[in-house]
Design a protein around this motif. Structure first.
Motif, PDB file in Angstrom:
ATOM      1  N   ALA A 194       0.752  -0.578  -0.301  1.00  0.00           N
ATOM      2  CA  ALA A 194      -0.066  -0.023  -0.322  1.00  0.00           C
ATOM      3  C   ALA A 194       1.024   1.062   0.369  1.00  0.00           C
ATOM      4  N   ASN A 195       0.435   2.438  -0.261  1.00  0.00           N
ATOM      5  CA  ASN A 195       0.709   4.138  -0.424  1.00  0.00           C
ATOM      6  C   ASN A 195       1.588   3.385  -1.316  1.00  0.00           C
ATOM      7  N   VAL A 196       1.314   3.132  -2.312  1.00  0.00           N
ATOM      8  CA  VAL A 196       2.022   3.276  -3.551  1.00  0.00           C
ATOM      9  C   VAL A 196       2.326   3.698  -4.906  1.00  0.00           C
ATOM     10  N   PHE A 197       2.854   5.181  -4.967  1.00  0.00           N
ATOM     11  CA  PHE A 197       2.316   6.475  -5.330  1.00  0.00           C
ATOM     12  C   PHE A 197       2.720   6.105  -7.383  1.00  0.00           C
ATOM     13  N   ARG A 198       2.107   6.008  -7.807  1.00  0.00           N
ATOM     14  CA  ARG A 198       1.268   5.641  -9.537  1.00  0.00           C
ATOM     15  C   ARG A 198       1.332   7.043 -10.205  1.00  0.00           C
ATOM     16  N   LEU A 199       2.481   7.148 -11.221  1.00  0.00           N
ATOM     17  CA  LEU A 199       2.102   8.328 -12.139  1.00  0.00           C
ATOM     18  C   LEU A 199       1.385   7.742 -13.462  1.00  0.00           C
ATOM     19  N   HIS A 200       0.436   8.750 -13.674  1.00  0.00           N
ATOM     20  CA  HIS A 200      -0.205   8.384 -14.830  1.00  0.00           C
ATOM     21  C   HIS A 200      -0.473   9.315 -16.172  1.00  0.00           C
ATOM     22  N   ASP A 201      -0.531   9.026 -17.039  1.00  0.00           N
ATOM     23  CA  ASP A 201      -0.543  10.523 -18.355  1.00  0.00           C
ATOM     24  C   ASP A 201      -2.172  10.228 -18.527  1.00  0.00           C
ATOM     25  N   LYS A 219      -2.440   2.540 -18.148  1.00  0.00           N
ATOM     26  CA  LYS A 219      -0.475   3.399 -18.453  1.00  0.00           C
ATOM     27  C   LYS A 219      -0.257   4.095 -17.483  1.00  0.00           C
ATOM     28  N   TYR A 220       0.650   3.874 -16.476  1.00  0.00           N
ATOM     29  CA  TYR A 220       1.143   4.405 -15.461  1.00  0.00           C
ATOM     30  C   TYR A 220       2.487   4.270 -14.951  1.00  0.00           C
ATOM     31  N   THR A 221       3.236   4.716 -13.931  1.00  0.00           N
ATOM     32  CA  THR A 221       5.079   4.143 -14.192  1.00  0.00           C
ATOM     33  C   THR A 221       4.680   4.757 -12.256  1.00  0.00           C
ATOM     34  N   GLU A 222       4.974   3.218 -11.245  1.00  0.00           N
ATOM     35  CA  GLU A 222       4.950   3.512  -9.991  1.00  0.00           C
ATOM     36  C   GLU A 222       6.602   3.943 -10.056  1.00  0.00           C
ATOM     37  N   LEU A 223       6.318   5.108  -8.423  1.00  0.00           N
ATOM     38  CA  LEU A 223       7.388   5.898  -8.286  1.00  0.00           C
ATOM     39  C   LEU A 223       7.087   4.920  -6.720  1.00  0.00           C
ATOM     40  N   GLU A 224       8.844   5.219  -6.538  1.00  0.00           N
ATOM     41  CA  GLU A 224       9.796   4.676  -5.580  1.00  0.00           C
ATOM     42  C   GLU A 224      10.151   5.963  -4.415  1.00  0.00           C
ATOM     43  N   GLY A 225       9.553   6.041  -3.056  1.00  0.00           N
ATOM     44  CA  GLY A 225      10.966   7.003  -1.886  1.00  0.00           C
ATOM     45  C   GLY A 225      12.043   6.803  -2.235  1.00  0.00           C
ATOM     46  N   THR A 226      12.904   7.780  -1.734  1.00  0.00           N
ATOM     47  CA  THR A 226      14.081   7.558  -1.365  1.00  0.00           C
ATOM     48  C   THR A 226      14.446   8.528   0.553  1.00  0.00           C
ATOM     49  N   ASN A 227      15.321   8.538   0.648  1.00  0.00           N
ATOM     50  CA  ASN A 227      15.199   8.771   1.955  1.00  0.00           C
ATOM     51  C   ASN A 227      14.120   8.277   3.010  1.00  0.00           C
ATOM     52  N   VAL A 228      14.108   7.839   3.276  1.00  0.00           N
ATOM     53  CA  VAL A 228      12.742   7.395   4.433  1.00  0.00           C
ATOM     54  C   VAL A 228      13.755   6.612   5.227  1.00  0.00           C
ATOM     55  N   ALA A 245      10.684  11.388  -6.019  1.00  0.00           N
ATOM     56  CA  ALA A 245      10.997  12.451  -7.154  1.00  0.00           C
ATOM     57  C   ALA A 245       9.843  11.601  -7.879  1.00  0.00           C
ATOM     58  N   ILE A 246       8.597  12.810  -8.326  1.00  0.00           N
ATOM     59  CA  ILE A 246       8.281  12.878  -9.328  1.00  0.00           C
ATOM     60  C   ILE A 246       8.710  12.483 -11.017  1.00  0.00           C
ATOM     61  N   SER A 247       9.172  13.526 -10.811  1.00  0.00           N
ATOM     62  CA  SER A 247      10.101  13.912 -12.330  1.00  0.00           C
ATOM     63  C   SER A 247      11.396  15.132 -11.483  1.00  0.00           C
ATOM     64  N   LEU A 252       7.762  15.136  -4.384  1.00  0.00           N
ATOM     65  CA  LEU A 252       6.528  14.853  -2.814  1.00  0.00           C
ATOM     66  C   LEU A 252       7.026  14.503  -1.978  1.00  0.00           C
ATOM     67  N   ARG A 253       7.086  15.388  -0.919  1.00  0.00           N
ATOM     68  CA  ARG A 253       6.988  14.636   0.595  1.00  0.00           C
ATOM     69  C   ARG A 253       5.862  14.187   1.290  1.00  0.00           C
ATOM     70  N   GLN A 254       6.514  13.475   2.417  1.00  0.00           N
ATOM     71  CA  GLN A 254       5.362  12.900   3.067  1.00  0.00           C
ATOM     72  C   GLN A 254       5.779  12.058   4.592  1.00  0.00           C
TER      73      GLN A 254
END
Length: 318
Positions: A194-201, A219-228, A245-247, A252-254
């Motif tokens: 859960a809490n999986v961010f997806r960037l859709h066209d 059609k989407y790209t799954e985004l991964e968190g960093t600096n957790v 990092a969305i792009s 996004l900061r959470q």
């Protein structure tokens, strides 16, 4: 509600009917179906930003006026000189929660939140449409709250745990486990997250920023968190910070937080958005079987189908 009570019991308080009517009409004006989804022209949002700023400022002033009329006789000169915190519950049901109070000091303050240096205080079972007081001069003031903890397990997951639930956040920022300790049940299916961010066209056939086509979901790209990392370790609040990092231009900061008094896991997001024709969603996989998903609102609920058994259900994918 506060103004109604103040008019009834506070000498000299006048119910602000004209101002409430003014700001309510401004809110209704900005509920127009082009303003809400972002499909108006730029000039509209210049106006709506100013209108919402006016509404928020007026709402805060009205609330402070009512609170002052009701409780000025017990208020401290400043937050730093306060010996306690007054909690007012404007909902119709009892509430217990951890409350952040900027600038508060005292031996009864057990934790300072890393994010903004706000003092954390327990509001224990505040009655519906009622109030309670917490003493911050007493070092044992928050003993009713069983501590929440944050630590890393052997797999590198960050674990947030209180007496109600155990949540595990992976090094990618995904929620890979949510164990209900009272029901002794896992809520995230094995192998899912859960809490999986997806960037859709977001490229509809017609009407940009208005339509979302059904193929958008495929059609989407799954985004991964960093600096957790762990930012709060208890005893009243345990929190994890995740950066996504969305792009190259957007981030996004959470903050994922678990309080000592509730099974609720909070996800607080701040997005610096500079995308064009993109749509950001977050996916939660649950081991729960139900015909509908129920969403709480201020004074009621909204239900949406979890299936596509009919064309009506299918059309609700947006």
């Amino acid at each position: 509600m506060l103004s109604v009570v103040a008019q009834s019991v506070a000498h000299g308080f006048a119910y602000p009917a004209a101002e409430l009517d003014r700001v309510w009409k401004l809110v209704c004006l900005n509920q127009f179906h082009d303003v809400i989804p972002g499909s108006s022209i730029e000039m509209v949002y210049r106006d709506s930003d100013k209108i919402y700023e006016d509404v928020v400022n007026s709402g805060k002033a009205l609330m402070e006026s009512a609170m002052t009329s009701l409780f000025s006789h017990v208020a401290a000169e400043s937050v730093s000189k306060a010996t306690g915190v007054l909690f007012v519950n404007t909902t119709a049901w009892p509430r217990s929660d951890v409350v952040a109070v900027p600038g508060l000091q005292g031996p009864g303050v057990q934790q300072i939140r890393e994010r903004d240096n706000a003092a954390l205080v327990v509001a224990a079972t505040v009655p519906g449409c009622g109030m309670s007081v917490a003493d911050v001069t007493n070092g044992s003031a928050d003993i009713e709250a069983v501590p929440v903890t944050a630590f890393k397990d052997s797999k590198g997951n960050i674990v947030l745990e209180n007496i109600f639930v155990t949540a595990k956040i992976s090094p990618r920022g995904h929620l890979v486990s949510l164990w209900d300790r009272r029901e002794e049940r896992e809520l995230v299916p094995k192998g899912c997250a859960a809490n999986v961010f997806r960037l859709h066209d977001d490229v509809p056939l017609f009407w940009d920023a208005w339509d979302i086509e059904i193929y958008n979901q495929e059609k989407y790209t799954e985004l991964e968190g960093t600096n957790v990392r762990i930012v709060d370790e208890g005893p009243l609040l345990a929190s994890v910070f995740v950066e996504v990092a969305i792009s190259e231009n957007s981030v996004l900061r959470q903050w994922i937080s678990l309080g000592a008094t509730t099974p609720r896991l909070d996800f607080d997001c701040s997005v610096d958005w500079h995308e064009n024709r993109k749509c950001l969603k977050v996916a939660f996989a649950w081991d729960i079987y139900s015909d509908v998903a129920t969403y709480e609102t201020q004074f009621g609920i909204v239900q949406r189908p979890t299936h596509r058994n009919t064309t009506w259900d299918m059309a609700k994918f947006e």
